[in-house]
Design a protein around this motif. Structure first.
Motif, PDB file in Angstrom:
ATOM      1  N   VAL A 193     -46.844  45.313  37.425  1.00  0.00           N
ATOM      2  CA  VAL A 193     -46.771  46.555  38.196  1.00  0.00           C
ATOM      3  C   VAL A 193     -48.129  46.819  38.833  1.00  0.00           C
ATOM      4  CG1 VAL A 193     -46.302  49.033  38.123  1.00  0.00           C
ATOM      5  CG2 VAL A 193     -44.993  47.469  36.657  1.00  0.00           C
ATOM      6  N   VAL A 194     -48.129  46.938  40.142  1.00  0.00           N
ATOM      7  CA  VAL A 194     -49.362  47.130  40.895  1.00  0.00           C
ATOM      8  C   VAL A 194     -49.268  48.447  41.655  1.00  0.00           C
ATOM      9  CG1 VAL A 194     -50.847  46.189  42.692  1.00  0.00           C
ATOM     10  CG2 VAL A 194     -49.639  44.635  41.149  1.00  0.00           C
ATOM     11  N   SER A 195     -50.226  49.322  41.426  1.00  0.00           N
ATOM     12  CA  SER A 195     -50.213  50.622  42.098  1.00  0.00           C
ATOM     13  C   SER A 195     -51.248  50.659  43.207  1.00  0.00           C
ATOM     14  CB  SER A 195     -50.514  51.736  41.088  1.00  0.00           C
ATOM     15  OG  SER A 195     -50.691  52.974  41.763  1.00  0.00           O
ATOM     16  N   LEU A 196     -50.821  51.111  44.382  1.00  0.00           N
ATOM     17  CA  LEU A 196     -51.795  51.405  45.427  1.00  0.00           C
ATOM     18  C   LEU A 196     -51.791  52.900  45.748  1.00  0.00           C
ATOM     19  CD1 LEU A 196     -50.096  51.727  48.339  1.00  0.00           C
ATOM     20  CD2 LEU A 196     -50.139  49.266  48.243  1.00  0.00           C
TER      21      LEU A 196
ATOM     22  N   GLN B 271     -55.224  54.439  33.276  1.00  0.00           N
ATOM     23  CA  GLN B 271     -54.900  55.076  31.997  1.00  0.00           C
ATOM     24  C   GLN B 271     -53.606  55.878  32.109  1.00  0.00           C
ATOM     25  OE1 GLN B 271     -57.932  57.737  30.543  1.00  0.00           O
ATOM     26  NE2 GLN B 271     -56.939  58.027  28.559  1.00  0.00           N
ATOM     27  N   THR B 272     -53.469  56.632  33.190  1.00  0.00           N
ATOM     28  CA  THR B 272     -52.256  57.424  33.386  1.00  0.00           C
ATOM     29  C   THR B 272     -51.047  56.530  33.609  1.00  0.00           C
ATOM     30  OG1 THR B 272     -53.456  59.330  34.251  1.00  0.00           O
ATOM     31  CG2 THR B 272     -51.151  59.124  34.895  1.00  0.00           C
ATOM     32  N   LEU B 273     -51.210  55.503  34.431  1.00  0.00           N
ATOM     33  CA  LEU B 273     -50.097  54.584  34.684  1.00  0.00           C
ATOM     34  C   LEU B 273     -49.633  53.927  33.391  1.00  0.00           C
ATOM     35  CD1 LEU B 273     -51.532  52.976  37.930  1.00  0.00           C
ATOM     36  CD2 LEU B 273     -49.435  54.343  37.829  1.00  0.00           C
ATOM     37  N   GLN B 274     -50.592  53.490  32.580  1.00  0.00           N
ATOM     38  CA  GLN B 274     -50.243  52.838  31.322  1.00  0.00           C
ATOM     39  C   GLN B 274     -49.572  53.809  30.360  1.00  0.00           C
ATOM     40  OE1 GLN B 274     -53.642  49.332  31.021  1.00  0.00           O
ATOM     41  NE2 GLN B 274     -54.147  51.357  30.290  1.00  0.00           N
ATOM     42  N   ARG B 275     -49.969  55.069  30.393  1.00  0.00           N
ATOM     43  CA  ARG B 275     -49.371  56.060  29.503  1.00  0.00           C
ATOM     44  C   ARG B 275     -47.925  56.359  29.884  1.00  0.00           C
ATOM     45  NH1 ARG B 275     -48.741  61.460  29.394  1.00  0.00           N
ATOM     46  NH2 ARG B 275     -49.845  61.795  31.344  1.00  0.00           N
ATOM     47  N   LEU B 276     -47.645  56.294  31.173  1.00  0.00           N
ATOM     48  CA  LEU B 276     -46.314  56.677  31.650  1.00  0.00           C
ATOM     49  C   LEU B 276     -45.362  55.501  31.824  1.00  0.00           C
ATOM     50  CD1 LEU B 276     -47.366  59.420  34.227  1.00  0.00           C
ATOM     51  CD2 LEU B 276     -46.519  59.716  31.894  1.00  0.00           C
TER      52      LEU B 276
ATOM     53  N   VAL C 233     -50.327  46.242  34.149  1.00  0.00           N
ATOM     54  CA  VAL C 233     -50.577  47.170  35.255  1.00  0.00           C
ATOM     55  C   VAL C 233     -51.903  46.837  35.920  1.00  0.00           C
ATOM     56  CG1 VAL C 233     -50.827  49.589  35.925  1.00  0.00           C
ATOM     57  CG2 VAL C 233     -49.338  49.001  34.028  1.00  0.00           C
ATOM     58  N   LEU C 234     -51.905  46.821  37.251  1.00  0.00           N
ATOM     59  CA  LEU C 234     -53.132  46.689  38.026  1.00  0.00           C
ATOM     60  C   LEU C 234     -53.138  47.758  39.102  1.00  0.00           C
ATOM     61  CD1 LEU C 234     -51.850  43.507  37.624  1.00  0.00           C
ATOM     62  CD2 LEU C 234     -54.248  43.049  38.130  1.00  0.00           C
ATOM     63  N   ARG C 235     -54.301  48.060  39.583  1.00  0.00           N
ATOM     64  CA  ARG C 235     -54.445  49.091  40.621  1.00  0.00           C
ATOM     65  C   ARG C 235     -55.218  48.498  41.790  1.00  0.00           C
ATOM     66  NH1 ARG C 235     -58.051  54.610  39.971  1.00  0.00           N
ATOM     67  NH2 ARG C 235     -57.569  55.445  42.044  1.00  0.00           N
ATOM     68  N   ILE C 236     -54.701  48.640  42.978  1.00  0.00           N
ATOM     69  CA  ILE C 236     -55.392  48.105  44.152  1.00  0.00           C
ATOM     70  C   ILE C 236     -55.685  49.218  45.144  1.00  0.00           C
ATOM     71  CG2 ILE C 236     -54.252  45.872  43.914  1.00  0.00           C
ATOM     72  CD1 ILE C 236     -52.601  46.533  46.397  1.00  0.00           C
ATOM     73  N   MET C 237     -56.720  49.016  45.932  1.00  0.00           N
ATOM     74  CA  MET C 237     -57.033  49.932  47.017  1.00  0.00           C
ATOM     75  C   MET C 237     -57.290  49.108  48.278  1.00  0.00           C
ATOM     76  SD  MET C 237     -57.148  53.000  47.978  1.00  0.00           S
ATOM     77  CE  MET C 237     -56.931  53.711  46.354  1.00  0.00           C
ATOM     78  N   PRO C 238     -56.282  49.010  49.138  1.00  0.00           N
ATOM     79  CA  PRO C 238     -56.459  48.252  50.384  1.00  0.00           C
ATOM     80  C   PRO C 238     -57.001  49.156  51.491  1.00  0.00           C
ATOM     81  CG  PRO C 238     -54.174  48.926  50.154  1.00  0.00           C
ATOM     82  CD  PRO C 238     -54.926  49.525  48.989  1.00  0.00           C
ATOM     83  N   ASN C 239     -57.194  48.615  52.665  1.00  0.00           N
ATOM     84  CA  ASN C 239     -57.463  49.447  53.833  1.00  0.00           C
ATOM     85  C   ASN C 239     -56.606  48.950  54.994  1.00  0.00           C
ATOM     86  OD1 ASN C 239     -58.819  47.135  54.675  1.00  0.00           O
ATOM     87  ND2 ASN C 239     -60.716  48.194  55.203  1.00  0.00           N
ATOM     88  N   LEU C 240     -56.568  49.722  56.060  1.00  0.00           N
ATOM     89  CA  LEU C 240     -55.585  49.489  57.118  1.00  0.00           C
ATOM     90  C   LEU C 240     -55.684  48.126  57.799  1.00  0.00           C
ATOM     91  CD1 LEU C 240     -53.149  51.010  58.125  1.00  0.00           C
ATOM     92  CD2 LEU C 240     -54.565  51.992  59.942  1.00  0.00           C
TER      93      LEU C 240
END
Length: 288
Positions: free
Chosen positions: A95-98, A105-110, A117-124
């Motif tokens: 599961v990857v959140s952008l 921490q919140t994603l893993q808790r829910l 779980v991984l978290r990414i921050m792309p740009n346009l």
């Protein structure tokens, strides 16, 4: 896991998700037939269908049909989405959140215990395969998941794994920084227009100038101050122009812009965490 066999699902089909999927498709790493996107209406999904992707109005279908699931909803919608999909999340899912401002921490808790779980921050500019992206991994995501995500994202531009604390800085530097560059490019071109060059030509030359300068930074690995010094000759045109930029405090102003955008990203994240971070019980709490 071979990327050619990967099935990628997007929960949410807005602008950033669309930019990411176009970059993936242009790179040819994931075929459109292996991509499924969900959204509540056809407003955004029509464009995905035109790309050859599968679409649905059912978020659970994305979980059922995909291994890599990218959460791309608006932040205020995410709590309900997580509540809806978490019964379907299994150990085979990545599961990857952008979604901006929502911590690992919140994603893993829910999500169910042990979810990768991984978290990414792309740009346009991901849409033109010239993006700048960072990602951070949760406690249950290992080297294999990180390598898979980096392999995919690198097809859309520069991709770096970072501590999660850097993500808000990346937002201020690169997510918002794209707009700073457009403003500078506009000013650069308007300076040429003022001196008599047609607007269209000036804009093209300004864009190519920025592209060339950025490429030299990346390919040489040199500090920008060294490259800048190499353009200046004693008493020449460049040093006269740079003097005007220094008088206008360009460097301090840009640094202030990155700081302001980073602080805003941090405060927005804190607001989201306080707003709904504790609203939903964890799966363990529900079972109890």
């Amino acid at each position: 896991m071979e990327t050619v066999e990967l099935r990628v699902g997007f929960v949410g089909a807005g602008r950033m998700a669309g930019g990411l999927v176009r970059g993936l498709l242009r790179a040819g790493k994931v075929p459109a037939s292996s991509i499924l996107a969900s959204a509540p209406s056809d407003k955004n999904l029509d464009a995905w269908r035109e790309l050859g992707c599968w679409t649905t109005h059912c978020n659970l279908e994305v979980l059922q049909e995909s291994t890599l699931v990218i959460l791309a909803t608006k932040p205020h919608v995410l709590p309900g989405v997580l509540q809806e999909i978490r019964p379907a999340v299994g150990p085979h899912h990545i599961v990857v959140s952008l979604v901006a401002g929502v911590t690992l921490q919140t994603l893993q808790r829910l999500l169910p215990s042990g979810t990768k779980v991984l978290r990414i921050m792309p740009n346009l500019p991901c849409v033109v395969r010239a993006g700048a992206m960072v990602f951070a991994r949760g406690s249950d995501a290992g080297d294999e998941e990180a390598a898979l995500l980096k392999n995919l994202l690198s097809s859309c531009g520069l991709c770096e794994e970072v501590p999660e604390s850097y993500i808000n800085i990346h937002t201020g530097l690169s997510g918002s920084g794209v707009a700073y560059v457009y403003l500078f490019a506009e000013a650069l071109a308007e300076g040429a227009v003022k001196m008599g060059m047609p607007s269209g030509l000036a804009s093209r030359i300004a864009a190519q100038t920025l592209l060339g300068a950025a490429k030299m930074m990346l390919e040489t690995g040199e500090h920008p101050a060294k490259l800048r010094g190499e353009v200046c000759t004693p008493g020449g045109t460049t040093i006269h122009g740079l003097h005007q930029l220094e008088k206008g405090a360009l460097r301090a102003t840009v640094m202030n812009a990155v700081e302001a955008a980073t602080n805003r990203a941090r405060s927005m994240a804190e607001d989201k965490e306080q707003g709904w971070g504790e609203d939903l019980p964890s799966p363990a709490e529900q079972e109890g």
